[in-house]
Design an enzyme around this catalytic site. Structure first.
Site, mmCIF file in Angstrom:
data_model
loop_
_atom_site.group_PDB
_atom_site.id
_atom_site.type_symbol
_atom_site.label_atom_id
_atom_site.label_comp_id
_atom_site.label_asym_id
_atom_site.label_seq_id
_atom_site.Cartn_x
_atom_site.Cartn_y
_atom_site.Cartn_z
ATOM 1 N N LYS A 104 0.863 -1.185 0.000
ATOM 2 C CA LYS A 104 0.000 0.000 0.000
ATOM 3 C C LYS A 104 0.894 1.226 0.000
ATOM 4 O O LYS A 104 2.038 1.164 0.479
ATOM 5 C CB LYS A 104 -0.877 0.024 1.257
ATOM 6 C CG LYS A 104 -2.096 0.901 1.117
ATOM 7 C CD LYS A 104 -3.167 0.143 0.361
ATOM 8 C CE LYS A 104 -4.466 0.865 0.312
ATOM 9 N NZ LYS A 104 -5.545 -0.066 -0.042
HETATM 10 N N1 GLU Z 1 -7.212 0.052 -3.362
HETATM 11 C C1 GLU Z 1 -7.970 -1.138 -3.648
HETATM 12 C C2 GLU Z 1 -8.017 -2.043 -2.433
HETATM 13 O O1 GLU Z 1 -7.871 -1.596 -1.323
HETATM 14 C C3 GLU Z 1 -7.497 -1.833 -4.916
HETATM 15 C C4 GLU Z 1 -6.083 -2.323 -4.910
HETATM 16 C C5 GLU Z 1 -5.578 -2.847 -6.230
HETATM 17 O O2 GLU Z 1 -6.353 -2.928 -7.174
HETATM 18 O O3 GLU Z 1 -4.374 -3.165 -6.299
HETATM 19 O O4 GLU Z 1 -8.286 -3.208 -2.526
#
Ligand code: GLU
Length: 412
Positions: A104
């Site tokens: 993240k």
């Molecule tokens: N931000 C989204 C999540 O928390 C998508 C992450 C992604 O597609 O890599 O799952």
């Protein structure tokens, strides 16, 4: 004692470790992020002054595949929050069984205070600062809170200037620029499949089921729209400015029009105003927190009237609230399953980029359905095997998959 975001996530993992009797040295391995990067992002603001921001990219685990996870632009972004969200991605990708690990990132910034040009400069400088750590087979960012396809387009462009054409470095791109059809709706659509499966297991239907949805961003608005189309009754929705309620159900297409025209769901004709706190305790069947983390706490969990909590947001339920809800037989459909549709279609986008081939939207949506249904089947099996709550079973399933990959790779 209030736990920080990472401790909240670790609490749920700990419950899974206990059920699986994971040895202590493996616990440490599974809890500790592999790499944490904190960067300074200095940009020139439109008025010529200096803007100085802090950004992060945390890579939690890559035993099952390249690191994967979104980028968040929000004033609350800090090391603790990103750490907990990176960990959640590891378990989420494992639950839906896509070949990724977890990561993240984010920038501590209120993007509503920046012009479009400033946002672009911020994104491009951020890419420069983390470029060495990311890549189509290493670590693949995506949208999250306050980031969208436009931000991903800048991201892709900036990375490609340095390393050459590389659309697979980021997902959630615009459809015109190597993005996937169906990616924008994917998280909301995945939430819909998740609740449909959970209801079906109890012989219930989506049609006529009553929902209260906190958040009307990408996840909340798509979920409300698709659920409304299938006959679900959306009694309440909210955004940062406030909420609206109608006991007979809201006309979601008209709410969307109103929100587009005025910038908010607030003041929608034919509904009464309710606050973002009240929306959590509306008398309904399914509560959908699809905005910020840690909104369900020990102070309001007793007042939740829903039978199911569908976690569209990441980490909306604190450890204490989870215990209270479980003791009252409220079923939490945890984030790492409920909102996994986004990363699932990110996987399809990445696959299309690798294949240099475009899938029709119908194929994307039906594959997404397969993945969500499959994951639900595995979670239900785990619930039966360990006779535990849905959240615990979902973590158990994820831990088993990550642990197996870690062991097979070995430590040597
Ligand atoms: N931000 C989204 C999540 O928390 C998508 C992450 C992604 O597609 O890599 O799952």
């Amino acid at each position: 004692m209030t736990l920080n975001a990472t401790e909240q996530t670790n609490h749920f993992l700990q419950q899974g470790f206990d059920i699986l009797k994971i040895p202590p040295r493996h616990k440490t391995l599974l809890l500790t992020p592999a790499r944490e990067l904190r960067v300074e992002i200095a940009i020139e603001m439109d008025d010529g002054s200096l803007g100085n921001y802090i950004g992060y990219r945390i890579q939690h685990d890559n035993s099952r595949g390249p690191y994967k996870g979104g980028l968040r632009y929000h004033p609350d972004v800090d090391l603790d929050e990103v750490r907990s969200l990176a960990s959640l991605m590891t378990w989420k990708t494992a639950v839906v069984n896509v070949p990724f690990g977890g990561a993240k990132g984010g920038i501590q910034v209120d993007p509503s205070k920046l012009s479009r040009r400033e946002l672009e400069r911020l994104t491009r400088r951020f890419v420069d600062q983390i470029a060495e750590l990311i890549g189509p087979d290493t670590d693949i960012p995506a949208p999250d809170m306050n980031t969208n396809a436009a931000v991903m387009a800048w991201f892709f462009d900036q990375y490609s200037r340095r390393y050459g054409f590389a659309p697979g470095v980021v997902t959630g791109k615009p459809v015109e620029l190597h993005g996937s059809l169906g990616r924008d709706a994917a998280t909301g659509r995945g939430c819909l499949f998740a609740i449909r499966e959970v209801l079906a297991r109890e012989g219930k239907k989506l049609e006529g089921t009553r929902f209260s949805v906190q958040g009307f961003g990408n996840v909340g608005s798509w979920f409300a729209r698709l659920t409304h189309e299938l006959g679900g009754r959306i009694l309440a929705v909210s955004d940062v400015k406030g909420g609206i309620f109608n006991g007979d159900g809201l006309d979601i297409p008209r709410v969307m029009e109103h929100a587009r025209a005025t910038g908010s769901v607030v003041d929608f004709p034919g509904a009464r105003a309710i606050s973002n706190d009240e929306i959590l305790t509306v008398d309904c069947d399914v509560l959908v927190p699809a905005a910020l983390g840690h909104v369900l706490t020990k102070d309001n969990a007793r007042d939740v009237k829903a039978r199911w909590v569908l976690e569209g947001a990441n980490g909306p339920t604190t450890a204490e609230a989870d215990e209270l809800l479980e003791s009252r037989n409220v079923v939490c459909i945890p984030d790492i399953y409920a909102n996994a549709g986004g990363v699932t279609v990110s996987y399809f986008e990445w696959t299309q980029n690798t294949q240099k081939y475009r899938w029709p939207e119908q194929q994307v949506n039906s594959k997404l359905e397969d993945y969500m249904v499959d994951a639900h089947r595995s979670i239900a099996r785990t619930m039966e095997e360990h006779r535990c709550s849905m959240r615990k079973a979902t973590f158990v399933l994820a831990i088993q998959r990550v642990q197996a990959a870690t062991e097979m790779r070995g430590l040597g």
